[in-house]
Design a protein around this motif. Structure first.
Motif, mmCIF file in Angstrom:
data_model
loop_
_atom_site.group_PDB
_atom_site.id
_atom_site.type_symbol
_atom_site.label_atom_id
_atom_site.label_comp_id
_atom_site.label_asym_id
_atom_site.label_seq_id
_atom_site.Cartn_x
_atom_site.Cartn_y
_atom_site.Cartn_z
ATOM 1 N N LYS A 87 2.768 19.604 -1.823
ATOM 2 C CA LYS A 87 1.356 19.176 -0.752
ATOM 3 C C LYS A 87 2.485 19.555 1.167
ATOM 4 O O LYS A 87 1.233 19.826 2.397
ATOM 5 C CB LYS A 87 0.932 18.557 -0.844
ATOM 6 N N SER A 177 -6.672 16.605 -3.252
ATOM 7 C CA SER A 177 -7.450 17.782 -2.865
ATOM 8 C C SER A 177 -5.692 18.804 -2.849
ATOM 9 O O SER A 177 -4.858 18.233 -2.835
ATOM 10 C CB SER A 177 -7.906 17.893 -1.315
ATOM 11 N N ASN A 179 -4.906 21.708 -1.279
ATOM 12 C CA ASN A 179 -4.287 22.212 -0.262
ATOM 13 C C ASN A 179 -2.693 21.616 0.386
ATOM 14 O O ASN A 179 -2.413 20.403 -0.222
ATOM 15 C CB ASN A 179 -5.121 21.903 0.749
ATOM 16 N N SER A 185 -9.738 21.965 3.014
ATOM 17 C CA SER A 185 -9.186 21.899 1.393
ATOM 18 C C SER A 185 -10.409 22.683 0.110
ATOM 19 O O SER A 185 -10.926 23.956 1.006
ATOM 20 C CB SER A 185 -10.705 20.394 1.023
#
Ligand code: AMP
Ligand code: MG
Length: 375
Positions: A87, A177, A179, A185
């Protein structure tokens, strides 16, 4: 239900090929496929494959009713560190641990909290669903999952693919999430593919999520009841079941440990933490213990520990996070190490910095917070 077009560019990697794992600094591994595989979430064989990847410490993206999550075995600290690397997060946040069934709460929360009748009432009424219960964690839940907090956020998601995956994996799944840091998201498998690319091995496609509903986060640890984050289940509906919820004031002493992100320090050890580079001659005087001072060393690598020992000491306690300084291992061990040093009754901790790239940025963020908070 409308289905996402399947994205299977390049198809499966050849047997034995490097997967789409993030590299040590968060970048793709050379020679890795350029996109994750996307498999239909309703296919039991796909779920079984994803579950095997999770058990092997790999990352899998999967649908929940809120957004697509980037999942890792919550009991594998290195796997969870790879979530932060993928991430590109500049800091650690507690991750919600997803369970297949409410009965699993007792496996990961301390008995007193798991047996709180309010937990059973809320689970019966709102699980599976967008409600996260924050309870005191058992010791086996790694500190990187909870950002060093003594509590863990638990949730049973209301998505058949998510539940099938968690059940098949046989482990709790920590997932934020799916992303990159600072991006929107994902609510479709294609968003995950676009956003994370080869940083995730496999995406289970469960079609579009119900958009924009984060889980409500409720603290029930130690007999308290507080709303930490509003979300998909209205606070009023929760209060109708268990009575009034407190709303912790942000920044007030004591609430930082309960509502992370509401204050700058998160968890900080009692000893004063100083960031000291044993390879920098200007820093070395701070590696020498003053008379009567209990000095601890938090070394990122064995080389760092050796340099610190050569330049200073004596050290009452030395913790080496990773022999070779591997950022994934450093991150995976950081929180437990801070607790271990805290328990050693030290006056001061000299912490070796790591390069602030990739996962190292999150490690340095945490060390700086510990350095500020410990004063
Ligand atoms: P999400 O953004 O849906 O991935 O959920 C992560 C959020 O859940 C965190 O930023 C916290 O607000 C909350 N959370 C998870 N675990 C805990 C915990 N142990 N204590 C307090 N809040 C938590
Ligand atoms: Mg997010």
């Amino acid at each position: 239900m409308t289905r996402e077009p399947r994205h299977v560019p390049g198809d499966a990697p050849p047997p034995g090929a490097a997967g789409g794992l993030a590299g040590a600094a968060g970048g793709p591994v050379a020679g890795a496929p350029l996109a994750p595989r996307v498999l239909p979430g309703e296919d039991p064989a796909a779920v079984a494959e994803a579950a095997a990847l999770l058990r092997a410490g790999e990352l899998v993206a999967f649908p929940t009713e809120t957004v697509y999550g980037l999942g890792a075995n919550a009991l594998d600290a290195a796997a969870v560190a790879r979530v932060f690397a993928a991430k590109d997060r500049p800091s650690f946040d507690p991750l919600i641990v997803h369970l297949a069934d409410a009965a699993e709460v007792a496996d990961h929360a301390v008995p007193a909290d798991a047996a709180d009748p309010r937990v059973g009432l809320l689970a019966d009424r709102f699980w599976p669903g967008p409600l996260t219960l924050v309870l005191r964690r058992r010791d086996h839940v790694p500190g990187i999952v909870t950002a060093g907090l003594p509590t863990v956020g638990l949730r049973v998601p209301d998505h058949p693919v998510a539940r099938a995956l968690i059940r098949a994996a046989g482990v709790p799944v920590a997932a934020p999430s799916a992303n990159r840091f600072g991006r929107v998201s994902p609510t479709r498998a294609s968003h995950v593919v676009r956003g994370l690319g080869p940083r995730v091995r496999l995406v289970l496609d469960g079609g579009p999520c119900r958009v924009g509903v984060e889980s409500t986060v409720v603290l029930l640890a130690e007999g308290r009841a507080a709303l930490l984050r509003p979300g998909g289940v209205p606070a009023e509906a929760i209060e109708a079941v268990i009575g009034p919820l407190a709303t912790p004031a942000t920044g007030r002493a004591g609430t930082a440990a309960l509502a992370p992100g509401s204050a700058g320090t998160h968890y900080a050890p009692g000893a004063r933490v100083e960031i000291v580079d044993p390879f920098d001659p200007a820093d070395r005087p701070r590696l020498v213990a003053k008379p009567g001072e209990r000095l601890g060393l938090l070394a990122a690598s064995a080389a760092g520990a050796a340099a610190a020992r050569a330049a200073g000491g004596p050290f009452a306690t030395v913790v080496v996070l990773a022999p070779d300084g591997d950022p994934v291992v450093v991150a995976a061990r950081l929180f437990e190490a801070l607790h271990e040093l805290d328990a050693a009754g030290l006056d001061r901790i000299a912490a070796q910095p790591v390069p602030a790239v990739g996962l190292g940025r999150a490690v340095m963020d945490r060390l700086r917070r510990a350095a500020v908070g410990g004063q």
